[in-house]
Write an enzyme that holds these catalytic residues in place. Structure first.
Site, PDB file in Angstrom:
ATOM      1  N   ASP A 304      78.779  59.002 101.640  1.00 50.11           N
ATOM      2  CA  ASP A 304      79.182  58.936 100.236  1.00 50.11           C
ATOM      3  C   ASP A 304      78.482  60.046  99.466  1.00 50.11           C
ATOM      4  OD1 ASP A 304      81.014  56.883 100.031  1.00 50.11           O
ATOM      5  OD2 ASP A 304      79.478  55.340 100.004  1.00 50.11           O
ATOM      6  N   ASP A 341      75.745  50.931  76.750  1.00 49.68           N
ATOM      7  CA  ASP A 341      75.997  51.238  78.165  1.00 49.68           C
ATOM      8  C   ASP A 341      74.652  51.306  78.894  1.00 49.68           C
ATOM      9  OD1 ASP A 341      76.687  52.231  80.632  1.00 49.68           O
ATOM     10  OD2 ASP A 341      78.001  53.813  79.863  1.00 49.68           O
ATOM     11  N   GLU A 345      73.930  56.844  83.505  1.00 53.39           N
ATOM     12  CA  GLU A 345      74.738  57.867  82.837  1.00 53.39           C
ATOM     13  C   GLU A 345      74.804  57.610  81.335  1.00 53.39           C
ATOM     14  OE1 GLU A 345      75.615  56.208  85.479  1.00 53.39           O
ATOM     15  OE2 GLU A 345      76.223  57.609  87.072  1.00 53.39           O
ATOM     16  N   THR A 376      90.052  50.364  84.539  1.00 48.65           N
ATOM     17  CA  THR A 376      90.256  51.168  83.323  1.00 48.65           C
ATOM     18  C   THR A 376      89.600  52.539  83.425  1.00 48.65           C
ATOM     19  OG1 THR A 376      88.253  50.301  82.260  1.00 48.65           O
ATOM     20  CG2 THR A 376      90.309  49.063  81.940  1.00 48.65           C
ATOM     21  N   MET A 378      86.942  53.565  82.028  1.00 50.79           N
ATOM     22  CA  MET A 378      86.471  54.007  80.709  1.00 50.79           C
ATOM     23  C   MET A 378      85.586  52.927  80.115  1.00 50.79           C
ATOM     24  SD  MET A 378      89.851  53.448  78.291  1.00 50.79           S
ATOM     25  CE  MET A 378      90.996  54.251  79.408  1.00 50.79           C
ATOM     26  N   SER A 379      84.789  53.294  79.117  1.00 51.80           N
ATOM     27  CA  SER A 379      83.973  52.331  78.392  1.00 51.80           C
ATOM     28  C   SER A 379      83.851  52.805  76.953  1.00 51.80           C
ATOM     29  CB  SER A 379      82.585  52.198  79.031  1.00 51.80           C
ATOM     30  OG  SER A 379      81.879  53.426  78.946  1.00 51.80           O
ATOM     31  N   ASP A 513      77.675  49.585 100.872  1.00 54.95           N
ATOM     32  CA  ASP A 513      76.927  48.474 100.285  1.00 54.95           C
ATOM     33  C   ASP A 513      77.808  47.407  99.653  1.00 54.95           C
ATOM     34  OD1 ASP A 513      77.853  49.865  98.152  1.00 54.95           O
ATOM     35  OD2 ASP A 513      75.907  50.254  97.221  1.00 54.95           O
ATOM     36  N   ASP A 517      83.388  47.895 101.271  1.00 55.04           N
ATOM     37  CA  ASP A 517      82.942  48.770 102.365  1.00 55.04           C
ATOM     38  C   ASP A 517      82.887  48.030 103.701  1.00 55.04           C
ATOM     39  OD1 ASP A 517      82.539  51.141 100.915  1.00 55.04           O
ATOM     40  OD2 ASP A 517      80.585  50.459 100.207  1.00 55.04           O
TER      41      ASP A 517
END
Length: 675
Positions: A304, A341, A345, A376, A378-379, A513, A517
């Site tokens: 990944d 958030d 990030e 979505t 998005m936030s 994880d 997966d």
């Protein structure tokens, strides 16, 4: 784990010596047919000591027979010691880990906020506890409040404390580690018997390690060679009688022990156990020895991007407005969409906005927060006056189009610029108006380029799977040095990638994880699941990383390669030894009856008696000399498979032919004065 050296102590050596005598039990030793043959020879020699003429008249003195008996006993003890020493490393590790969790208490937080001191074994998953400076964390869990430094040296061996806080990638804590500053409130994630430490202890003290298929195949080969040499020795007796050469039974026993592959026979179990222990020392649970061994055959690694190749915490590094007049508005909107958030990030966007905006930004916003979801992508936040969102370019463009909004002409070029730098673009909209792009920067982990180069030399191809677009994926892949990439890859797509590689005959390893997966982890030849992952992922995998560090797959594969190379190198050395000993001893035995054999006695050994004793002593000492290699493994450098093969043949093949001649001759120069 990085504190291996502390297990090489006097106590462990003494315990291994005790176990060496315990393993003399025939019920124990019969599991190793080669060493069992040596023990049978030792018993027959003991009978000859008590009854020298039981098999016919012999010219060998009782003292000479006792010498052979002692050397055979020492040979078996050395072989037993190598296995017991390898097992002892794991047991010493378990004792150290057990001390870290002994007699622990916990400060349980009651529903009314009060504290109650309880025994750590009484804690249940879901309960909240408080741990303060100087106290040991009593159970595995997740930080829900507070920030503190934690000393994890009892588990990982790393002396530098690590910072733990709620949210992000650094909120997991391990029972038995020490809080060295401030305080933490922790939600318990494991109960007594299921913690990190319990799993480590269960691995090293658990069920008997079963032999792997390759180990069984090698044992079969070595057993077959042993039988062949036994047949050779049995037929040698009538041939010697025909030639009027007297070969006492004790000398034939000693000759048998010298010729059968006792070196690798005495070290084979230790090599396998040490390989498992090396994986354990990296805090990886292997469900079987076969899993570690298969790692040595891996030639394709599915990795990944996020968390494995990059650090996983993408950092906001720049705001790119659709026009310069929109910059302040973009900063405020990005801040508003991220204020609630809790992702790394989101926190980095808030930090960057505070750094760049000269006016004071609001600390609280009255509105409804919409978190990011996979659907979505998005936030954002909706208030009575405005709605502000940030998200993936495709999702945001589709949202604006659905509401008949305008798409700025340069928005796609802004996103392309970010992607071309290997970053992730997030488009920000306010009331359906696109304001610009947030540049999230992916940071490649240090040292990966060199490690991927080393893997490539070893014949292992690396494939990066990422949900990013092709342009971003190509940039990251080039910067990291992976061989190939699969862009816009969903978890279910990994199964197809794995099956395609397996159809080409490749052995595939991957990490994962999540529940999504699990099918891919089960499909891969080697699946490394994260301890922080779901139960289904851990059940599907055959390796579990208790540190939840996906990059460890690289180290585990190298350990598997090292295990196979160590076994191959020492087998080559052992068989070369047997060939050398055959040509060293046989001429010395035969030259008195067959004068032509004298020319083959190139080492000029003093006599048949000294030749046998010298060979037996060398046979025992070489096992001890090779124990460190069996424990640590042969060095696996970044060479190609062909180069490694040539090196091993030169060092262990040619060395296996030369060393016995030199060793036996040196010992004979001393022994000749005593026999």
């Amino acid at each position: 784990m990085h504190h291996v050296n502390k297990y090489f102590n006097q106590t462990m050596v003494i315990e291994a010596l005790k176990m060496s005598f315990y393993k003399l039990n025939p019920k124990q030793l019969i599991k190793n047919p080669i060493m069992f043959v040596v023990e049978v020879g030792m018993v027959l020699t003991l009978i000859l000591i008590c009854f020298p003429d039981i098999f016919g008249t012999s010219y060998l003195s009782r003292g000479y027979l006792i010498t052979i008996f002692i050397i055979l006993l020492i040979t078996i003890l050395f072989a037993n010691f190598s296995e017991a020493f390898a097992e002892g490393r794991g047991k010493a590790q378990a004792d150290s880990l057990r001390q870290a969790q002994s007699n622990l208490t916990a400060r349980l937080i009651e529903e009314n906020g009060a504290y109650r001191i309880v025994n750590a074994t009484e804690l249940k998953a879901g309960q909240n506890i408080r741990v303060e400076n100087g106290e040991t964390i009593p159970a595995d869990g997740v930080v829900i409040n507070g920030l503190a430094t934690v000393d994890e040296s009892a588990i990982t061996g790393e002396s530098a404390p690590v910072i733990k806080e709620s949210g992000g990638d650094f909120d997991g804590v391990i029972g038995g580690t020490l809080v060295t500053s401030d305080w933490l409130e922790i939600r318990v994630e494991s109960e007594a018997g299921t913690s990190f430490l319990d799993k480590m202890i269960a691995l090293v003290e658990g069920a008997e390690r079963n032999k792997t298929p390759n180990e069984i195949a090698l044992f079969t080969l070595l057993t077959t060679l042993t039988i062949i040499f036994l047949v050779v020795i049995v037929t040698l007796y009538p041939i010697a009688s025909y030639l009027h050469l007297i070969l006492p039974i004790a000398m034939l026993i000693a000759l048998t022990v010298c010729l059968i592959p006792t070196t690798i026979g005495g070290l084979l179990s230790a090599i396998g156990i040490a390989g498992m222990d090396r994986v354990t020392q990296f805090n990886v649970l292997a469900k079987s020895g076969r899993a570690v061994e298969v790692c040595g055959d891996v030639d394709v690694m599915i990795l990944d991007k996020t968390g494995t190749i990059t650090y996983g915490n993408r950092i906001a590094s720049e705001f790119l407005p659709v026009n310069q007049q929109m910059l302040e508005k973009l900063i405020v909107a990005a801040y508003m969409s991220s204020i609630y958030d809790d992702t790394p990030e989101g926190k980095s966007i808030v930090r960057l906005a505070k750094q760049m905006y000269i006016n004071e930004l609001p600390k609280d916003i009255d509105g409804t927060y919409k978190p990011f979801t996979a659907e979505t992508r998005m936030s954002g936040i909706i208030t009575n006056e405005i709605s502000v969102f940030k998200g993936a370019p495709n999702s945001m463009i589709n949202l604006v189009k659905q509401q008949q909004g305008n798409i700025p002409l340069n928005i796609e070029s802004l996103c392309m610029d970010v992607s071309s730098k290997g970053g992730t673009p997030l488009i920000v909209i306010e009331n359906n108006v696109m304001l610009g792009v947030i540049y999230l920067k992916d940071v490649i982990k240090d040292g990966l380029v060199e490690r991927f180069t080393e893997l490539r030399k070893m014949g292992i191809e690396t494939v990066m799977c990422t949900g990013d677009n092709a342009l971003t994926a190509a940039t990251i892949a080039k910067e990291a040095g992976v061989d190939r990439f699969v862009a816009e890859c969903k978890p279910e797509d990994k199964i197809k990638v794995i099956k395609d590689e397996q159809a080409k005959g490749h052995i595939v390893a991957m990490t994962g994880d999540g529940t999504n997966d699990a099918p891919a982890l089960a499909q891969a030849n080697i699946g490394l699941a994260m301890n922080s992952g779901t139960i289904s992922a851990k059940e599907a995998a055959n390796l579990i990383d208790l540190d939840s560090n996906p990059t460890k797959l690289i180290e585990v594969v190298k350990i598997g390669k090292q295990l196979l190379m160590t076994r191959g190198a020492l087998t080559t050395f052992s068989l070369a030894n047997d060939v050398a000993k055959y040509f060293a001893i046989l001429p010395a035995l035969m030259m008195s009856t067959i004068p032509e054999m004298t020319s083959l006695n190139i080492m000029h050994l003093s006599s048949p008696k000294s030749a046998i004793i010298s060979a037996l002593i060398f046979n025992a000492l070489i096992i001890v000399a090779l124990i460190p290699i069996a424990m640590k493994g042969v060095k696996v450098k970044g060479y190609s498979i062909d180069r490694i093969f040539i090196n091993n043949m030169l060092i262990y093949g040619l060395g296996g032919l030369i060393v016995p001649f030199l060793g036996i001759k040196l010992i004979d120069m001393i022994v000749q004065f005593f026999v």
